[in-house]
Design a protein around this motif. Structure first.
Motif: not given
Length: 387
Positions: A116-123, A182-196
């Protein structure tokens, strides 16, 4: 995408509570077997795309659930919260299967950030949760779960793949009941947008496309008395460009115009509340800070992050186009230039175009329909007084 549901694939909705379980025939899955005794877990593959990483992670997690003790830990976590961070869950695991999965999850988290082109601070970004709250009873009763990553395309898919603890792939249909949670695996979208958006801001600043307004006597006096802004009083969109099986959207807006230095300017505005179609929101959010702009006009382009968005690449594409535009002494709409900058390949399950507003004026007030006919917002001038 809201703070209460940060998983990008989120909670699929009532439709997923009615899914069919159909084993895929002849599917070759190269993950090593995970022993029920808690031996080495299959690490998520180092896939290049977010969707690929999610799928590999879902498969590895599914195989690790062959360990009853670890399966119980995941079940308790899923019943306690809508979603849980996979890094934290595996990092504090008591069962060997969970601990053995931790390194692979950490690697997958780094892969997501890189994709996603995020920095190391994304966590850590990867999360897991039940696909639908209606599955809680079956999960609590001990029914063996499946694990899936929701589809990552906008082609009207009606099925997606889930894995069991043997690594066998199953096709889940959206219109036929199944008795398994069913478990769903995904990403923390709100956090990804904020970091993006931080990445976009930094990249554009390096190109001089959102530099602070130069200090002048006039600007200093204006700042001393506060700043003029345009505020979003209410907003509604008919389609947030997020497939129904993915849950909440992750919306952001790019405000464009000419800065005080005469260069094109882009300011990013995060809209974490705007996550459902055909829902009116009343954010009272500042959209345009007019102290940053030369003219009393600006454009707004609303976008939705569909998972595989690479924010570094997005910023580079926008900067490349805007740097070719010069101030001609009169306002020129820049919304089309921003949209033209986005590669065609990104318009399927990447940053989707939601809506745009041309020539928002400093004095604009009332309802403004979007150019695409997909949404509207009511705006008003709003003076922010000096503290």
């Amino acid at each position: 995408m809201s703070a209460s549901t940060p998983l990008r694939t989120a909670l699929i909705g009532v439709a997923l509570a009615a899914t069919a379980l159909v084993p895929l025939q002849g599917t070759a899955l190269a993950a090593p077997a995970h022993p029920a005794s808690g031996g080495s877990a299959a690490a998520p593959a180092a896939a290049s795309s977010v969707s690929g990483i999610e799928d590999a992670t879902a498969r590895a997690l599914a195989r690790s659930l062959a360990d009853p003790a670890w399966r119980g830990e995941v079940r308790r976590a899923a019943l306690a919260a809508d979603t849980v961070g996979l890094g934290g869950l595996t990092g504090r695991a008591a069962a060997p299967a969970g601990r053995n999965l931790a390194a692979g999850i950490a690697e997958a988290d780094r892969g997501v950030a890189a994709a996603k082109g995020l920095g190391s601070g994304a966590g850590p970004l990867l999360r897991v949760g039940l696909a639908n709250a209606s599955m809680r009873g079956r999960l609590a009763a001990g029914t063996a779960p499946l694990v899936a990553a929701a589809p990552s395309d906008d082609d009207g898919a009606t099925t997606f793949t889930a894995y069991d603890s043997r690594g066998t792939a199953h096709r889940l249909a959206l219109d036929t009941p199944t008795s398994r949670p069913v478990y769903l695996v995904g990403i923390d979208g709100a956090k990804a947008v904020a970091e993006g958006l931080k990445v976009i801001d930094g990249a554009l600043a390096a190109k001089g496309l959102n530099a602070p307004a130069p200090a002048t006597t006039a600007s200093t006096l204006a700042a001393a008395s506060g700043i003029d802004t345009t505020r979003v009083d209410s907003v509604r969109v008919a389609d947030v460009q997020e497939p129904f099986f993915k849950g909440d959207a992750e919306i952001f807006t790019l405000v464009t115009g000419f800065g005080k230095d005469g260069k094109p300017r882009v300011d990013t505005v995060e809209m974490p509340y705007l996550n459902k179609a055909d829902t009116t929101y009343y954010p009272g959010q500042v959209l345009v800070n007019w102290s940053n702009y030369k003219y009393d006009l600006a454009d707004a382009v609303m976008m939705e992050d569909d998972g595989d968005t690479n924010y570094q690449a997005l910023a580079k594409a926008i900067a490349t186009v805007l740097l070719t535009i010069t101030d001609q002494g009169a306002y020129i709409p820049l919304a089309d230039a921003v949209l033209d900058a986005i590669p065609t390949s990104w318009w399927t399950d990447d940053p989707d175009y939601v809506e745009s507003w041309y020539s928002l004026a400093r004095s604009s007030s009332g309802k403004r329909n979007g150019a695409a006919g997909n949404g509207w917002m009511t705006v008003s001038p709003y003076h922010v007084s000096e503290l």
